[in-house]
Enzyme design. Sequence first.
Site, PDB file in Angstrom:
ATOM      1  N   PHE A 150     -13.634   9.570  -8.790  1.00 17.42           N
ATOM      2  CA  PHE A 150     -12.346   9.681  -9.495  1.00 17.42           C
ATOM      3  C   PHE A 150     -12.480  10.257 -10.893  1.00 17.42           C
ATOM      4  O   PHE A 150     -11.512  10.758 -11.453  1.00 17.42           O
ATOM      5  CB  PHE A 150     -11.664   8.302  -9.578  1.00 17.42           C
ATOM      6  CG  PHE A 150     -12.218   7.406 -10.659  1.00 17.42           C
ATOM      7  CD1 PHE A 150     -11.798   7.550 -11.985  1.00 17.42           C
ATOM      8  CD2 PHE A 150     -13.179   6.440 -10.376  1.00 17.42           C
ATOM      9  CE1 PHE A 150     -12.320   6.755 -12.997  1.00 17.42           C
ATOM     10  CE2 PHE A 150     -13.705   5.645 -11.383  1.00 17.42           C
ATOM     11  CZ  PHE A 150     -13.281   5.806 -12.689  1.00 17.42           C
ATOM     12  N   LYS A 174     -13.697  16.248   0.431  1.00 15.90           N
ATOM     13  CA  LYS A 174     -12.946  14.984   0.532  1.00 15.90           C
ATOM     14  C   LYS A 174     -12.901  14.410  -0.884  1.00 15.90           C
ATOM     15  O   LYS A 174     -13.823  13.726  -1.331  1.00 15.90           O
ATOM     16  CB  LYS A 174     -13.668  14.025   1.497  1.00 15.90           C
ATOM     17  CG  LYS A 174     -12.817  12.972   2.164  1.00 15.90           C
ATOM     18  CD  LYS A 174     -12.192  11.953   1.260  1.00 15.90           C
ATOM     19  CE  LYS A 174     -13.179  10.997   0.637  1.00 15.90           C
ATOM     20  NZ  LYS A 174     -12.513  10.170  -0.446  1.00 15.90           N
ATOM     21  N   GLU A 177      -9.711   9.430  -3.253  1.00 16.10           N
ATOM     22  CA  GLU A 177      -8.331   9.079  -2.898  1.00 16.10           C
ATOM     23  C   GLU A 177      -7.548   8.613  -4.118  1.00 16.10           C
ATOM     24  O   GLU A 177      -6.322   8.533  -4.083  1.00 16.10           O
ATOM     25  CB  GLU A 177      -8.317   8.011  -1.786  1.00 16.10           C
ATOM     26  CG  GLU A 177      -8.933   6.665  -2.139  1.00 16.10           C
ATOM     27  CD  GLU A 177     -10.457   6.622  -1.994  1.00 16.10           C
ATOM     28  OE1 GLU A 177     -11.136   7.628  -2.267  1.00 16.10           O
ATOM     29  OE2 GLU A 177     -10.963   5.546  -1.616  1.00 16.10           O
ATOM     30  N   SER A 227     -20.548   5.920  -6.836  1.00 14.69           N
ATOM     31  CA  SER A 227     -21.247   4.703  -7.264  1.00 14.69           C
ATOM     32  C   SER A 227     -22.557   4.507  -6.497  1.00 14.69           C
ATOM     33  O   SER A 227     -22.766   5.092  -5.422  1.00 14.69           O
ATOM     34  CB  SER A 227     -20.325   3.503  -7.042  1.00 14.69           C
ATOM     35  OG  SER A 227     -19.986   3.432  -5.682  1.00 14.69           O
ATOM     36  N   CYS A 282     -20.275   9.261 -16.083  1.00 19.29           N
ATOM     37  CA  CYS A 282     -21.606   8.884 -15.593  1.00 19.29           C
ATOM     38  C   CYS A 282     -22.665   9.140 -16.641  1.00 19.29           C
ATOM     39  O   CYS A 282     -23.765   8.632 -16.552  1.00 19.29           O
ATOM     40  CB  CYS A 282     -21.937   9.655 -14.330  1.00 19.29           C
ATOM     41  SG  CYS A 282     -22.074  11.412 -14.650  1.00 19.29           S
ATOM     42  N   GLU A 382     -23.844  -1.174 -14.421  1.00 17.91           N
ATOM     43  CA  GLU A 382     -23.032  -0.108 -15.014  1.00 17.91           C
ATOM     44  C   GLU A 382     -21.635  -0.687 -15.239  1.00 17.91           C
ATOM     45  O   GLU A 382     -20.979  -1.111 -14.287  1.00 17.91           O
ATOM     46  CB  GLU A 382     -22.957   1.076 -14.034  1.00 17.91           C
ATOM     47  CG  GLU A 382     -22.149   2.243 -14.565  1.00 17.91           C
ATOM     48  CD  GLU A 382     -21.986   3.367 -13.547  1.00 17.91           C
ATOM     49  OE1 GLU A 382     -21.696   3.081 -12.365  1.00 17.91           O
ATOM     50  OE2 GLU A 382     -22.127   4.531 -13.934  1.00 17.91           O
TER      51      GLU A 382
HETATM   52  P1  NAD Z   1     -17.027   5.516  -5.453  1.00 18.40           P
HETATM   53  O1  NAD Z   1     -18.436   5.405  -4.973  1.00 18.40           O
HETATM   54  O2  NAD Z   1     -16.167   4.316  -5.331  1.00 18.40           O
HETATM   55  O3  NAD Z   1     -16.261   6.685  -4.656  1.00 18.40           O
HETATM   56  C1  NAD Z   1     -16.786   7.984  -4.580  1.00 18.40           C
HETATM   57  C2  NAD Z   1     -16.343   8.625  -3.275  1.00 18.40           C
HETATM   58  O4  NAD Z   1     -16.900   7.890  -2.180  1.00 18.40           O
HETATM   59  C3  NAD Z   1     -14.837   8.655  -3.071  1.00 18.40           C
HETATM   60  O5  NAD Z   1     -14.477   9.903  -2.536  1.00 18.40           O
HETATM   61  C4  NAD Z   1     -14.591   7.517  -2.085  1.00 18.40           C
HETATM   62  O6  NAD Z   1     -13.492   7.780  -1.225  1.00 18.40           O
HETATM   63  C5  NAD Z   1     -15.867   7.485  -1.279  1.00 18.40           C
HETATM   64  N1  NAD Z   1     -16.208   6.125  -0.822  1.00 18.40           N
HETATM   65  C6  NAD Z   1     -15.920   4.956  -1.456  1.00 18.40           C
HETATM   66  N2  NAD Z   1     -16.425   3.914  -0.752  1.00 18.40           N
HETATM   67  C7  NAD Z   1     -17.037   4.427   0.325  1.00 18.40           C
HETATM   68  C8  NAD Z   1     -17.766   3.850   1.410  1.00 18.40           C
HETATM   69  N3  NAD Z   1     -17.951   2.533   1.513  1.00 18.40           N
HETATM   70  N4  NAD Z   1     -18.278   4.668   2.340  1.00 18.40           N
HETATM   71  C9  NAD Z   1     -18.123   6.006   2.237  1.00 18.40           C
HETATM   72  N5  NAD Z   1     -17.431   6.610   1.231  1.00 18.40           N
HETATM   73  C10 NAD Z   1     -16.907   5.839   0.285  1.00 18.40           C
HETATM   74  O7  NAD Z   1     -17.095   6.034  -6.970  1.00 18.40           O
HETATM   75  P2  NAD Z   1     -15.924   6.161  -8.026  1.00 18.40           P
HETATM   76  O8  NAD Z   1     -15.516   4.798  -8.467  1.00 18.40           O
HETATM   77  O9  NAD Z   1     -14.894   7.106  -7.533  1.00 18.40           O
HETATM   78  O10 NAD Z   1     -16.697   6.901  -9.216  1.00 18.40           O
HETATM   79  C11 NAD Z   1     -17.376   6.218 -10.240  1.00 18.40           C
HETATM   80  C12 NAD Z   1     -18.866   6.191  -9.984  1.00 18.40           C
HETATM   81  O11 NAD Z   1     -19.347   7.524  -9.848  1.00 18.40           O
HETATM   82  C13 NAD Z   1     -19.646   5.601 -11.147  1.00 18.40           C
HETATM   83  O12 NAD Z   1     -20.651   4.776 -10.632  1.00 18.40           O
HETATM   84  C14 NAD Z   1     -20.257   6.815 -11.828  1.00 18.40           C
HETATM   85  O13 NAD Z   1     -21.450   6.577 -12.551  1.00 18.40           O
HETATM   86  C15 NAD Z   1     -20.510   7.694 -10.666  1.00 18.40           C
HETATM   87  N6  NAD Z   1     -20.638   9.082 -11.079  1.00 18.40           N
HETATM   88  C16 NAD Z   1     -21.885   9.624 -11.065  1.00 18.40           C
HETATM   89  C17 NAD Z   1     -22.066  10.921 -11.499  1.00 18.40           C
HETATM   90  C18 NAD Z   1     -23.426  11.541 -11.503  1.00 18.40           C
HETATM   91  O14 NAD Z   1     -23.514  12.747 -11.666  1.00 18.40           O
HETATM   92  N7  NAD Z   1     -24.494  10.795 -11.337  1.00 18.40           N
HETATM   93  C19 NAD Z   1     -20.959  11.678 -11.925  1.00 18.40           C
HETATM   94  C20 NAD Z   1     -19.702  11.081 -11.913  1.00 18.40           C
HETATM   95  C21 NAD Z   1     -19.549   9.777 -11.471  1.00 18.40           C
END
Ligand code: NAD
Length: 497
Positions: A150, A174, A177, A227, A282, A382
């Site tokens: 997000f 994808k 959401e 995450s 991040c 985090e």
């Molecule tokens: P998230 O893991 O909740 O969601 C990321 C994506 O995964 C979304 O598209 C979501 O629909 C999908 N998803 C969620 N749960 C899932 C599951 N159980 N199985 C399969 N797909 C699933 O992350 P978020 O809250 O949207 O983003 C924040 C996180 O992203 C933080 O931890 C941040 O550090 C990390 N992040 C990392 C970087 C990097 O480059 N390392 C960059 C930006 C964000």
Amino acid sequence: MPDQIPLYIDGEFKQSNTNDWIEVTNPATNAVIAKAPVTLDSEMAEAIASAKLMFQCWKEVPTPERARLMLKYQHLLKEHHDELATLLSSETGKNLADAKGDVWRGIEVVEQAANISSLMMGETVENVASDIDSYSLIQPLGVCCGITPFNFPAMIPLWMFPMAIAAGNTFILKPSEQVPLTAMRLAELFEQAGAPKGVLQIVHGGKEQVDYLLSHPDIRTISFVGSVPVAQYIYQTGTHHFKRVQAFAGAKNHMVVMPDANKAQVINNLVGSSVGAAGQRCMAISVAVLVGDAKAIIPELKVAMAKVKPGSPDNAEAAYGPLISPQAKQRVLRLIEEGKQQGATCELDGSQCEVDGFPGGNWLAPTLFSGVTTEMSIYQQEIFGPVLVCLEVETLDDAIALVNNNPYGNGTSIFTACGAAARKYQHQIQVGQVGINVPIPVPLPFFSFTGWRGSFYGDLHAYGKQAVRFYTETKTVTARWFDEDIPDGPNMTIHLR
Ligand code: NAD
């Protein structure tokens, strides 16, 4: 009635037939601004089939022509920069300046994708044996896919599909959401730039749709950002299905402050990098490691953080916006409480925060902890909120050991006036992106985004040369052309002469 967001399949923006919709909210008010479809399996199959079919044409399009599409696209993105930033801030709550930065860091990757012809150059060695030459060809893989978080709705999709498509692949995105609107506008502009139907497809949803992509035999690569638990799941499941996977995960980024560092610079940079974007980056600095006398900055740091106020995206005075959701805010509040209970000193508590005119928003003011130890949950997890935790150590060696013992390795920085200390830090630190007097060292797209250890699963990283290798296969040709009859009989050995 909020807008129902379409799917983007086979070059058409079309409504899903699903009965299952996910509400998209404005985090400054929590009002529903749109609904995203939970894509049906039949629609997922349609998107993948279309991408697979289109790949057969797209891979034959000359590389400079694919580069020209990216040239046109970066131009259009720049023309629509303000409009994209406004849309992006409506679904993330980011203030406009920060939203523009999100779009801009994506545009820079598209500029790099326009350079694809030279990035696709192979290698040649003449005369590897008598009259025999060897050379390598870089070829696209097929259908690639991206699953994005997000917190950067423009930048992170743009890390992925422009490089993959410029390299000759087709792509299924994808988006999160929680923020699907920006991705749709990126797709509209891509089509307007001349992208052929089916080169890019967008599906919406959550885990079920991701699982569909992870296990589908026609998907060749998975690019994921999100995450830690989901990154681990994606890496394990994707590789289990024999796909090439790059999974960027969460982080805990440390800034090491040496006693000789310029105090005003340290304070400004710590405040901006810890609470900017409400700490939802991040690469946000979430830990300050104060070496020796550097601990004396805490009172002034507290004063500086207390001056920083969140506010609505259209308020130019606001330093940052709300957290993405009430759930995200509750999680940060829980961690702040745990910090207090576990014995850290809460120098500044931002948990009670209100913004005039926006009573329903997910607001948190800057929060500062000192006296933090490595056993505390505010250090181990985090937080992803506007919270900075301070640890104290005696020496640079202690600071290096502390950072290297943390499981994450996304970004880090050192603030110092001493070249030798900076050189030692850059050499010994086990973190993929290092800033020297630069708080958030996100590499520009001619490098790659190189998180390490618990912040990344895979080997080839995002954008730059590594992305081209991730999205392509290398074919090595060994060639001989006869200009006379071969004098010898069959050669039964394995080496070339
Ligand atoms: P998230 O893991 O909740 O969601 C990321 C994506 O995964 C979304 O598209 C979501 O629909 C999908 N998803 C969620 N749960 C899932 C599951 N159980 N199985 C399969 N797909 C699933 O992350 P978020 O809250 O949207 O983003 C924040 C996180 O992203 C933080 O931890 C941040 O550090 C990390 N992040 C990392 C970087 C990097 O480059 N390392 C960059 C930006 C964000």
